[in-house]
Write a protein that holds these residues in place. Structure first.
Motif, PDB file in Angstrom:
ATOM      1  N   ARG A  10       2.372  12.463  -0.306  1.00 20.71           N
ATOM      2  CA  ARG A  10       2.340  12.021  -1.693  1.00 20.71           C
ATOM      3  C   ARG A  10       3.545  12.573  -2.455  1.00 20.71           C
ATOM      4  O   ARG A  10       4.035  13.658  -2.163  1.00 20.71           O
ATOM      5  N   VAL A  28       4.531  14.161  -9.338  1.00 22.26           N
ATOM      6  CA  VAL A  28       5.349  13.892 -10.514  1.00 22.26           C
ATOM      7  C   VAL A  28       4.883  14.817 -11.629  1.00 22.26           C
ATOM      8  O   VAL A  28       3.733  14.728 -12.077  1.00 22.26           O
ATOM      9  N   SER A  38       4.143  16.263 -15.272  1.00 24.86           N
ATOM     10  CA  SER A  38       3.868  15.554 -16.521  1.00 24.86           C
ATOM     11  C   SER A  38       4.953  15.814 -17.565  1.00 24.86           C
ATOM     12  O   SER A  38       5.102  15.054 -18.506  1.00 24.86           O
ATOM     13  N   GLU A  89      11.863  13.254  -1.278  1.00 20.86           N
ATOM     14  CA  GLU A  89      11.854  11.844  -0.887  1.00 20.86           C
ATOM     15  C   GLU A  89      13.277  11.335  -0.741  1.00 20.86           C
ATOM     16  O   GLU A  89      14.146  11.620  -1.585  1.00 20.86           O
ATOM     17  N   CYS A 124      -3.197  20.423  -6.353  1.00 17.44           N
ATOM     18  CA  CYS A 124      -2.928  20.032  -7.747  1.00 17.44           C
ATOM     19  C   CYS A 124      -3.667  20.950  -8.720  1.00 17.44           C
ATOM     20  O   CYS A 124      -3.134  21.298  -9.789  1.00 17.44           O
ATOM     21  N   SER A 178       0.916  14.478 -11.528  1.00 15.61           N
ATOM     22  CA  SER A 178       0.208  13.304 -11.028  1.00 15.61           C
ATOM     23  C   SER A 178       0.766  13.008  -9.644  1.00 15.61           C
ATOM     24  O   SER A 178       1.826  13.525  -9.282  1.00 15.61           O
ATOM     25  N   GLU A 179       0.040  12.221  -8.878  1.00 18.59           N
ATOM     26  CA  GLU A 179       0.519  11.937  -7.522  1.00 18.59           C
ATOM     27  C   GLU A 179       0.545  10.438  -7.272  1.00 18.59           C
ATOM     28  O   GLU A 179      -0.219   9.682  -7.864  1.00 18.59           O
ATOM     29  N   LYS A 180       1.452  10.038  -6.391  1.00 19.02           N
ATOM     30  CA  LYS A 180       1.568   8.628  -6.022  1.00 19.02           C
ATOM     31  C   LYS A 180       2.089   8.546  -4.596  1.00 19.02           C
ATOM     32  O   LYS A 180       2.720   9.483  -4.093  1.00 19.02           O
ATOM     33  N   PRO A 181       1.842   7.438  -3.916  1.00 20.79           N
ATOM     34  CA  PRO A 181       2.353   7.297  -2.541  1.00 20.79           C
ATOM     35  C   PRO A 181       3.872   7.251  -2.533  1.00 20.79           C
ATOM     36  O   PRO A 181       4.495   6.765  -3.486  1.00 20.79           O
ATOM     37  N   SER A 233       7.652   5.973  -1.514  1.00 22.28           N
ATOM     38  CA  SER A 233       8.208   4.643  -1.276  1.00 22.28           C
ATOM     39  C   SER A 233       8.506   4.478   0.217  1.00 22.28           C
ATOM     40  O   SER A 233       9.074   5.381   0.839  1.00 22.28           O
ATOM     41  N   ASP A 248      -0.164   5.826   6.043  1.00 15.28           N
ATOM     42  CA  ASP A 248      -1.136   6.333   5.082  1.00 15.28           C
ATOM     43  C   ASP A 248      -2.527   5.782   5.379  1.00 15.28           C
ATOM     44  O   ASP A 248      -3.526   6.506   5.355  1.00 15.28           O
ATOM     45  N   HIS A 306      13.197  -3.159  -7.982  1.00 19.08           N
ATOM     46  CA  HIS A 306      13.389  -1.715  -8.105  1.00 19.08           C
ATOM     47  C   HIS A 306      14.853  -1.388  -8.413  1.00 19.08           C
ATOM     48  O   HIS A 306      15.145  -0.524  -9.235  1.00 19.08           O
TER      49      HIS A 306
END
Length: 653
Positions: A364, A367, A369, A396, A416, A428-431, A433, A608, A649
């Motif tokens: 993950r 990011v 805040s 990344e 977290c 915050s987390e996100k997958p 790219s 994933d 993108h």
């Protein structure tokens, strides 16, 4: 102090078991680290004890590995359901890899969900050590009311909240007791010639002698004895604790075992660092087990002075001022101590390989805040990775964002929470790219002239270039066939440098791979030509050529090595197929009984989902490690959607 670890799957009653053991002769002193490792200190039989209660989640198994580094012995706590034996497989694997003497405790016998012999048989599928019943249950109908000791041949009836009472062996159990005792003696005779001779001569061995043999083979880690009880009712607890006291080895045996690998001598091994965590306003706290007397603040340990030596439960200085051999203590302001590690006075040595955490499967992007926390996040994750070896931290590709690999969703939530509560960094987390590339499917020739006149010296470079597809995995190549000095030799490296720059971003907006560029001809000017001009010509000329060479999207393919209990291997074939992967085959895992190593090739975009599906299909037991294998072409609607997304993108940036 004597130290043991209690480990096993969730919902098997480990914490209740530790509480009951600690309360047999007084009030235990208990603490729990932020990572869920419980530490209970208590007195029993005139000795000081420390029990390490490890989290039951498969995502936290690394903490169980590390606890074993400091343990003279361990208790594997399991349920009464034979079908749940596979849940104990990762712990049996860790125990055997570590060489830790183990007692297996079948808990919750007040709620039997299968026959004891079936439970032991199911667990035996995952253990190279023979599991030997030391007790058998006494039943009244469907209820377990007591147990019979197979060495002393005495029976005990459970009493709620009280010590068990001695009774006669029930008549209907005598035949089963004789059968189970004969099996026990037969197994023990494999490790003792005297006992073997007694059995051959049909003589009844003395009880004390059998106890002595049983103690010796446990200390030598030859067998795993099986005891039974119900911790919530205090049933079987005293017998288990007595077995630990009389049969488990002490710290000097652990010290000898850890030094046997040769990385550090027995005499040089002063302590082990086995657990660490960060606390708000305190910093890094390290849990240490001493192997020598006199460890105190200011002692040289791992090449630097040891910080304050504290009671791990209260955080107060230990009463004696210095730790004795066998003691477990906490230390702060000792950030130089790595965990897990073997500690000498002058240096820290890497812990044995069996302490390594499973390869983290969930990736993950974190990011922050707040923009001001971006630098702080990087530093903080580095600190967390020092105390939690189940984490991998990287950046990344392309964005430089903080990429963290965790053991799973629960582990990620804990990370977290620690970032927020201890370090005050909200994320915050996100997958991440997906990493795609592009290449070309046909050759293209181009003639490009770079010319600029700006008042002073001009810029002039003329090149003829041929661009062609290379074989898969060959990468970028450059050649030249210029004749007659059309392009001076000293400018050709500049053309190559420009061509390489053009590979950074192709017509699809992605890095270009597996392309060959040949400089075939050109022109130069005696005054206006320069390395800069030919570099620009090489770059722009190759870009033009790529635009004419039919770009193709390339997706990454990873080789995955999945470690799973053998009973799940068959279910992996359709799972891999559903992700458009390729099954390469599987082999028995030589390092762990009952396990397979399953190998496959799978698109990077499916990793994933593979992690989620594997957790679901194997009850959280299966793990995989990935290595990049190659890129391959991707076509169709899925490829079109990715290309479109890449274009969007690129426009955003």
């Amino acid at each position: 102090m004597r130290c043991f670890t209690v480990l096993g799957p969730s919902q098997t009653g480990k914490s209740t078991l530790v509480d009951k053991l600690g309360s047999l002769e007084g009030s235990p002193r208990k603490s729990v680290s932020p990572y869920g490792l419980g530490l209970t200190e208590f007195e029993f039989g005139g000795e000081a004890w420390c029990a390490l209660d490890t989290p039951g989640s498969g995502e936290a198994i690394a903490h169980a590995h590390h606890a074993l580094l400091a343990s003279d012995a361990c208790i594997l706590c399991v349920s009464t359901n034979p079908e749940e034996a596979v849940l104990a497989a990762p712990y049996l694997r860790a125990i055997e890899a570590s060489g830790t003497p183990c007692i297996l405790f079948v808990n919750k016998m007040d709620e039997p969900r299968g026959r004891l012999r079936d439970v032991v048989a199911a667990l035996q599928d995952y253990s190279n050590h023979t599991l030997i019943l030391r007790q058998i249950p006494i039943r009244e109908g469907d209820k377990i009311v007591g147990s019979c000791d197979l060495i002393s041949e005495r029976a005990w009836r459970y009493r709620e909240g009280q010590p068990s009472s001695l009774i006669e062996i029930p008549p209907d159990l005598i035949e089963r007791e004789h059968e189970a005792r004969a099996e026990l003696l037969e197994h023990l005779s494999e490790f003792d010639d005297w006992l073997l001779e007694e059995l051959i001569e049909d003589r009844e061995p003395a009880t004390n002698a059998v106890y002595a043999i049983s103690s010796r083979v446990l200390r030598e880690n030859r067998i795993i004895p099986v005891l039974v009880g119900a911790a919530s009712h205090s049933n079987g607890i005293m017998r288990l604790m007595k077995a630990l006291r009389h049969e488990a080895p002490q710290a000097d045996v652990l010290r000898k075992r850890l030094s046997a690998g040769g990385s550090i001598s027995e005499s040089a091994l002063v302590a082990v660092g086995f657990h660490a965590y960060h606390r708000q306003n305190v910093g890094k706290t390290v849990l240490v087990r001493a192997f020598t007397d006199g460890l105190k603040q200011g002692t040289m340990l791992a090449g630097a002075r040891l910080g304050p030596v504290q009671d791990p439960g209260t955080g107060k200085p230990i009463a004696s001022g210095a730790a004795s051999a066998g003691d477990v203590f906490a230390t702060v302001k000792s950030d130089h101590l790595p965990v897990p590690s073997l500690l000498g006075a002058d240096a820290a040595v890497d812990a044995p390989n069996w302490t390594n955490a499973p390869t983290p499967m969930m990736e993950r992007i974190l990011v922050p805040s707040s923009e001001r926390d971006e630098t702080k996040l990087s530093e903080t994750l580095a600190k967390l990775a020092e105390t939690d070896r189940g984490i991998k931290v990287a950046q990344e590709e392309g964005t430089g964002a903080q990429l963290i690999s965790s053991q799973g969703p629960v582990h990620l939530r804990d990370i977290c929470r620690t970032l927020a509560e201890v370090f005050h960094v909200d994320v915050s987390e996100k997958p991440p790219s997906p990493v795609y590339r592009e290449t070309i499917s046909k050759s293209s020739d181009v003639h490009y002239r770079h010319r600029k006149q700006t008042g002073g010296a001009g810029q002039f470079a003329d090149v003829k270039l041929s661009v062609r597809p290379n074989g898969r995995g060959e990468g970028f190549s450059f050649a030249e066939t210029v004749k007659g000095g059309a392009v001076p030799r000293n400018f050709i490296p500049a053309v190559e440098a420009g061509a390489r720059e053009a590979m950074d971003k192709g017509p699809l907006g992605l890095r270009v791979i597996d392309v060959g560029v040949t400089l075939t001809d050109g022109q130069h000017h005696s005054v206006d030509s320069s390395e800069f001009a030919f570099r620009a010509a090489g770059k722009m000329g190759v870009r033009d050529a790529l635009a004419q060479a039919s770009s193709v999207l390339m997706q990454p393919i990873y080789r995955v090595e999945i470690k799973i209990p053998s009973i799940y291997s068959g279910s992996l074939v359709p799972i891999i197929s559903s992700f458009k992967g390729q099954v390469l085959g599987f082999d028995r895992d030589d390092k762990a009984k009952g396990w397979d190593i399953f190998r496959a090739l799978i698109p990077g975009s499916a990793l994933d989902e593979l992690a989620r599906t594997l957790r679901s299909a194997t009850q959280g037991i299966g793990t995989f490690a990935k290595t990049f294998d190659h890129f391959e072409e991707m076509y169709g609607k899925e490829a079109d959607a990715i290309i479109q997304a890449q274009g969007a993108h690129a426009n955003e940036h």
